[in-house]
Design an enzyme around this catalytic site. Structure first.
Site: not given
Length: 331
Positions: A49, A52, A104, A209
């Site tokens: 992720s 992202k 997420s 993140k």
């Protein structure tokens, strides 16, 4: 017994060396993007992720203003982590961006991709185009969420650069550094808390993140700031990532100083020529690197009274920062 004790001590002192094959890390200067330290930092790996971050950065470049969008069936049923979007409901792209970065949401990634790219495939094409234009040479995307795919890969260094470029965008920075985001829907008031544990608990951790898939393992990106210094840490496939990020950022803050390589102002190049810098350039360097810094001014050969030049700061023989300057001449 002595061998066992020494092995345990070694693992404690070098947490990165204990990772399985296929792990990597990179630490870069948050101001210049220069690599400060790393291991396998240019090796392509699954990043889960952390993808992202580039989804958000690409979307904000295409659609910087908040807009409403209708959630498709494909978005509402997206595989993996979710912010529980419902098909047919209308949500603001701002909410979706916060759901993307803080929680997420794969469904948010799909909805944003469809809104800005016309389709998931169209948006992924734009993500890859932007990656190429930003010099991310070990990066290729097949989706906007980070779901595992054979060719969906990036390196620790490229992923750190994703956060580096993102933090230059004020809206991205605001989203990625948010601890708690309140929002309201037809069902009432709600809020999302950032999943990034260090952003919640570590004063120097400003943004970041998280990511995880079985194929990628734990992946993490963190932007740190302290005493005017900024550092980005990325680890791929590291089970001890929270501690490793704190350790690496503290090491950089301790060993590197913020050095002013050149101040903004006017510089006399020749009796009839001056160079004007509009910004002060500061770099993170350690004691040994400071001795290797030098400044080089490149002036194009033109006949005009005013022209552009390029001021480069070199570390040894490698340029690490180049800025355009105004060159003024008097005849």
């Amino acid at each position: 017994m002595m061998i066992i004790v020494l092995l345990i001590i070694s693992l404690l002192l070098n947490p990165l060396s204990s990772q399985a094959a296929g792990s990597s890390y990179a630490v870069i200067d948050g101001e210049t993007g220069r690599l400060l330290m790393g291991e396998n930092e240019h090796y392509p790996l699954p990043i889960a992720s952390l993808t992202k971050m580039w989804t958000a950065y690409t979307f904000l470049d295409i659609q910087p203003d908040d807009q409403d969008t209708v959630i498709s069936h494909q978005a509402a049923t997206a595989e993996g982590s979710s912010i529980y979007l419902e098909a047919g409901q209308t949500r603001s792209t701002r909410d979706l961006l916060y759901g993307l970065m803080l929680r997420s949401g794969n469904d948010a990634a799909q909805a944003l991709a469809e809104h800005a790219g016309g389709s998931l495939e169209g948006f992924v094409y734009l993500m890859n185009e932007k990656a190429r234009s930003h010099g991310l040479e070990q990066t290729y995307f097949t989706n906007p969420s980070g779901l595992h795919a054979e060719h969906h890969l990036s390196s620790a260094y490229d992923t750190a650069k994703m956060l580096y470029f993102g933090m230059k965008n004020p809206e991205f920075r605001k989203i990625a550094s948010t601890v708690n985001y309140p929002f309201e829907t037809e069902q009432g008031k709600n809020s999302w808390q950032n999943k990034h544990r260090l952003v919640l608990s570590e004063p120097t951790a400003i943004a970041g993140k998280t990511g995880f898939t079985k194929a990628a393992g734990r992946t993490l990106a963190t932007y740190f700031e302290k005493d005017g210094k900024s550092v980005i840490v990325v680890t791929l496939n590291n089970g001890n990532d929270w501690q490793v990020h704190k350790q690496l950022s503290q090491q950089v803050f301790s060993e590197y100083q913020l050095y002013t390589a050149v101040k903004k102002g006017r510089y006399q190049v020749f009796p009839h020529m001056t160079a004007k810098l509009d910004q002060t350039v500061k770099l993170l360097v350690n004691k040994e690197e400071k001795k290797l810094l030098s400044n080089v001014l490149q002036i194009p050969q033109t006949d005009g009274k005013q022209k552009k030049g390029y001021w480069s700061i070199y570390l040894g023989t490698a340029p690490i920062k180049t800025i355009a300057v105004d060159i003024e001449t008097e005849k």
